[in-house]
Design an enzyme around this catalytic site. Sequence first.
Site, PDB file in Angstrom:
ATOM      1  N   TYR A  32      20.294   4.565  -3.977  1.00 56.43           N
ATOM      2  CA  TYR A  32      20.207   3.333  -3.386  1.00 56.43           C
ATOM      3  C   TYR A  32      20.462   3.115  -1.825  1.00 56.43           C
ATOM      4  CZ  TYR A  32      25.225   2.175  -2.746  1.00 56.43           C
ATOM      5  OH  TYR A  32      26.383   2.300  -2.391  1.00 56.43           O
ATOM      6  N   ARG A  51      17.438   7.772   5.667  1.00 56.67           N
ATOM      7  CA  ARG A  51      18.643   8.172   4.739  1.00 56.67           C
ATOM      8  C   ARG A  51      18.145   8.458   3.481  1.00 56.67           C
ATOM      9  NH1 ARG A  51      24.635   5.667   4.698  1.00 56.67           N
ATOM     10  NH2 ARG A  51      23.435   4.010   3.966  1.00 56.67           N
ATOM     11  N   ARG A  99      14.869  10.662 -23.456  1.00 54.68           N
ATOM     12  CA  ARG A  99      16.103  11.255 -22.807  1.00 54.68           C
ATOM     13  C   ARG A  99      16.466  12.669 -23.131  1.00 54.68           C
ATOM     14  NH1 ARG A  99      21.486  12.537 -23.346  1.00 54.68           N
ATOM     15  NH2 ARG A  99      23.101  11.232 -22.233  1.00 54.68           N
ATOM     16  N   LYS A 148      23.355   9.313  -1.443  1.00 44.36           N
ATOM     17  CA  LYS A 148      23.688   8.028  -1.618  1.00 44.36           C
ATOM     18  C   LYS A 148      23.227   7.645  -3.078  1.00 44.36           C
ATOM     19  CE  LYS A 148      24.094   3.400   0.466  1.00 44.36           C
ATOM     20  NZ  LYS A 148      25.692   3.330   0.690  1.00 44.36           N
ATOM     21  N   GLU A 180      37.099   9.067   2.846  1.00 36.08           N
ATOM     22  CA  GLU A 180      36.525   8.088   3.384  1.00 36.08           C
ATOM     23  C   GLU A 180      36.915   6.722   2.432  1.00 36.08           C
ATOM     24  OE1 GLU A 180      32.014   8.150   2.802  1.00 36.08           O
ATOM     25  OE2 GLU A 180      32.277   9.288   0.909  1.00 36.08           O
TER      26      GLU A 180
END
Length: 284
Positions: A32, A51, A99, A148, A180
């Site tokens: 995301y 990114r 799945r 991310k 962070e």
Amino acid sequence: MRIVYVNGDYVPEDQARVSVFDRGFLFADGVYEVTSVLGGKLIDFAGHAARLKRSLGELAMAEPVGEEELLAIHRELVARNGIEDGLVYLQVTRGAADRDFLYPEAGTTPTLVLFTQSKPGLADPARAAKGLSVISIPDRRWGRRDIKTVQLLYPSMGKMMAKAAGADDAWMVEDGAVTEGTSNNAYIVKGDTIVTRQLGEEILHGITRAAVLRLAAEAQMKVEERPFTIEEAQGADEAFVTSASAFVMPVVEIDGAPIGGGRPGRVAARLREIYLDESRAKAV
């Protein structure tokens, strides 16, 4: 009612649908980005798009659309929802497939979802003048934090730990050093030097981080990229965090210890000012 984007369609949020077999839902197999909006324009869009491309590449995931189309979608959502100040969230998953832990066969269509959040006064919250309090917690995330992904359960748990402790956020610690914040990059200031952890797989390569460090260098501020401890942070002159939604935000307390007398410092204030000035000037 808010309009969202789902796989090529702009629909009211209560009509938005994604398959129960989507791998983002089943495996957190997705990435995301979030882009801030100020004055109806997008902040640092090119950095977020770059990114996103990197994250997709690291996971061998197909790009759902090109950057030009992605920009058009962002702008359309901002316009349709009348966003003056706020955020645009974008999520890409590997798509829907039966799945299986193995990735589906090549050719599976990625899922692309975008939605907005209106945040009036996003650039001028009262907490920027007050500063944040943080607690320290162990960093128990997976190792590839430079990607991310939508795997945000532990950061969510961290924010709940902070709330339970009466704090605003948490800084994560691994091998004795700060990595962070739960949703931001962390910094301290000692004398005339800004200290923040170097890039690597241990932290997210923040788009706001990159811009702020560049602006700091242009302003003749000294920057040192290395790990630092909670104890070092508690003895610093200032502390702050950066993120796409908080910009530059002072930290005035760490694990109950006041930083810089418990008031936001001049370095964080100056960086916030020059970052917002440049971001508004270059917004698209």
